[in-house]
Write a protein that holds these residues in place. Structure first.
Motif, mmCIF file in Angstrom:
data_model
loop_
_atom_site.group_PDB
_atom_site.id
_atom_site.type_symbol
_atom_site.label_atom_id
_atom_site.label_comp_id
_atom_site.label_asym_id
_atom_site.label_seq_id
_atom_site.Cartn_x
_atom_site.Cartn_y
_atom_site.Cartn_z
ATOM 1 N N THR A 104 0.848 -1.122 0.090
ATOM 2 C CA THR A 104 -0.115 0.069 0.038
ATOM 3 C C THR A 104 0.792 1.308 0.231
ATOM 4 O O THR A 104 0.437 2.144 -0.819
ATOM 5 N N SER A 105 1.702 1.401 0.776
ATOM 6 C CA SER A 105 2.598 2.492 0.822
ATOM 7 C C SER A 105 3.576 2.699 -0.629
ATOM 8 O O SER A 105 3.288 3.656 -0.871
ATOM 9 N N GLY A 164 -13.161 -8.736 -2.599
ATOM 10 C CA GLY A 164 -14.354 -8.498 -1.505
ATOM 11 C C GLY A 164 -13.844 -8.445 -0.109
ATOM 12 O O GLY A 164 -12.848 -8.513 0.363
ATOM 13 N N LEU A 165 -14.967 -8.669 0.570
ATOM 14 C CA LEU A 165 -14.621 -8.692 1.867
ATOM 15 C C LEU A 165 -13.911 -9.908 2.643
ATOM 16 O O LEU A 165 -14.088 -10.846 2.124
ATOM 17 N N GLY A 166 -12.941 -9.725 3.473
ATOM 18 C CA GLY A 166 -12.134 -10.785 4.008
ATOM 19 C C GLY A 166 -10.971 -10.786 3.208
ATOM 20 O O GLY A 166 -10.039 -11.842 3.810
ATOM 21 N N SER A 167 -10.740 -10.150 2.048
ATOM 22 C CA SER A 167 -9.350 -10.299 1.333
ATOM 23 C C SER A 167 -8.571 -9.323 1.576
ATOM 24 O O SER A 167 -8.878 -8.057 1.949
ATOM 25 N N GLN A 168 -7.144 -9.303 1.704
ATOM 26 C CA GLN A 168 -6.338 -8.378 1.823
ATOM 27 C C GLN A 168 -6.063 -7.609 0.734
ATOM 28 O O GLN A 168 -6.079 -6.438 0.885
ATOM 29 N N ILE A 172 -6.370 -3.300 0.928
ATOM 30 C CA ILE A 172 -5.299 -2.504 0.117
ATOM 31 C C ILE A 172 -6.185 -1.576 -0.858
ATOM 32 O O ILE A 172 -5.694 -0.456 -0.931
ATOM 33 N N MET A 173 -7.040 -1.900 -1.624
ATOM 34 C CA MET A 173 -7.673 -1.174 -2.560
ATOM 35 C C MET A 173 -8.537 0.187 -1.509
ATOM 36 O O MET A 173 -8.460 1.355 -1.917
ATOM 37 N N VAL A 174 -8.990 -0.182 -0.338
ATOM 38 C CA VAL A 174 -9.701 0.730 0.521
ATOM 39 C C VAL A 174 -8.660 1.710 0.949
ATOM 40 O O VAL A 174 -9.019 3.111 1.049
#
Length: 307
Positions: A104-105, A164-168, A172-174
């Protein structure tokens, strides 16, 4: 040839005709600054020492940690308990945190730098409106959209489960969506300090926008890239609320979410283990700060010298 040795003696205030300054004058002039600095340093260091004392204590509660390092555990039982509990995979949480934080960074720095370069160097329709929109979006905290984020990822899970929900990757997208605006606006101001004459000279030599960006601009804006990357990594590794909502699988959780399970109950007796995990969680942040510090310092120094 003879050598002459000249001895210099330090002149006292009396010999120079200046009155000796009293301790009260020094305290009013400069001493109070030292006192404030010492108090603030102790205020900042005490929580760190308290957590480190709890991590090295043989007691599983914080009741015996009032006296710092009074109950030292030479076997480091709290650190051993972190890796010996099969129901709480601390090692996996640590790897997950590093993976999400680094990816993410790096992505947020790259995307923010690309967007900042476009706003700084290019003129297009909607440029001013885009900058104002980025600034206005940052006025609303990300927590206001946590319900919408949950519903959005829950709907995506039915179509693309790995996003979706529960995925890393979904987490990261959020994080990228929340940090792109502030990072872009922060880099935009720094990009404007780079002279445009460098771009024009490179363009005359036949360089494209991509070549100018990757070979010239990025090297000159290293300090802001290091600052944005460091702040992004710190914010991601310490985030709890969004990560706890998105990551539902215990094996995919981060350190902030996983360590909460040690003290989730009302009468938790794992505060020593929790403190040990917090100490280990702080090591990557400290290492990254020490690594990026030389880039920040060298960039500031080189920018203050004309060659």
């Amino acid at each position: 040839m003879t050598a002459t040795i000249v001895k210099e003696t330090r002149r006292s205030p009396e010999s120079t005709g200046q009155p000796r300054r009293s301790f009260g004058f020094w305290l009013r002039d400069k001493g109070w600054r030292h006192a404030v600095g010492v108090v603030m340093a102790l205020f900042a260091i005490f929580p760190l020492l308290y957590v480190l004392s709890a991590a090295l204590s043989s007691s599983s509660t914080l009741a015996g940690s009032n006296a710092l390092f009074s109950d030292f555990d030479s076997s480091f039982g709290n650190f051993q308990a972190l890796f010996s509990d099969p129901t709480r995979p601390f090692g996996r949480w640590f790897v997950n945190t590093l993976f999400i934080g680094i990816v993410t960074s790096v992505a947020s720095v790259l995307l923010g730098a690309l967007a900042a370069y476009a706003f700084s160097r290019m003129r297009f329709t909607g440029r001013r409106l885009g900058l104002l929109s980025l600034m206005l979006v940052q006025l609303f905290p990300q927590l206001l959209g946590i319900v919408a984020i949950f519903l959005l990822l829950s709907g995506i899970s039915d179509v693309v489960p790995w996003l979706g929900l529960g995925s890393q990757l979904g987490l990261i997208m959020v994080y990228l969506g929340g940090a792109l605006g502030v990072n872009t606006y922060l880099m935009y101001g720094f990009f404007n300090t780079v002279p445009k004459s460098l771009d024009e000279a490179a363009r005359i030599d036949g360089a494209s926008h991509a070549q100018i960006f990757f070979t010239i601009i990025l090297r000159l804006v290293t300090p802001i890239l290091a600052v944005v990357g460091l702040l992004s990594f710190i914010g991601i590794t310490s985030d709890f609320i969004i990560a706890s909502v998105v990551l539902t699988d215990p094996d995919a959780q981060t350190l902030a979410v996983g360590l909460y399970s040690y003290v989730a109950t009302q009468r938790a007796e794992n505060w020593g283990v929790f403190a040990a995990g917090a100490v280990l969680a702080a090591l990557p942040v400290m290492a990254l700060f020490l690594f990026l510090q030389k880039y920040i310092t060298s960039g500031l120094i080189s920018g203050s010298v004309k060659g």
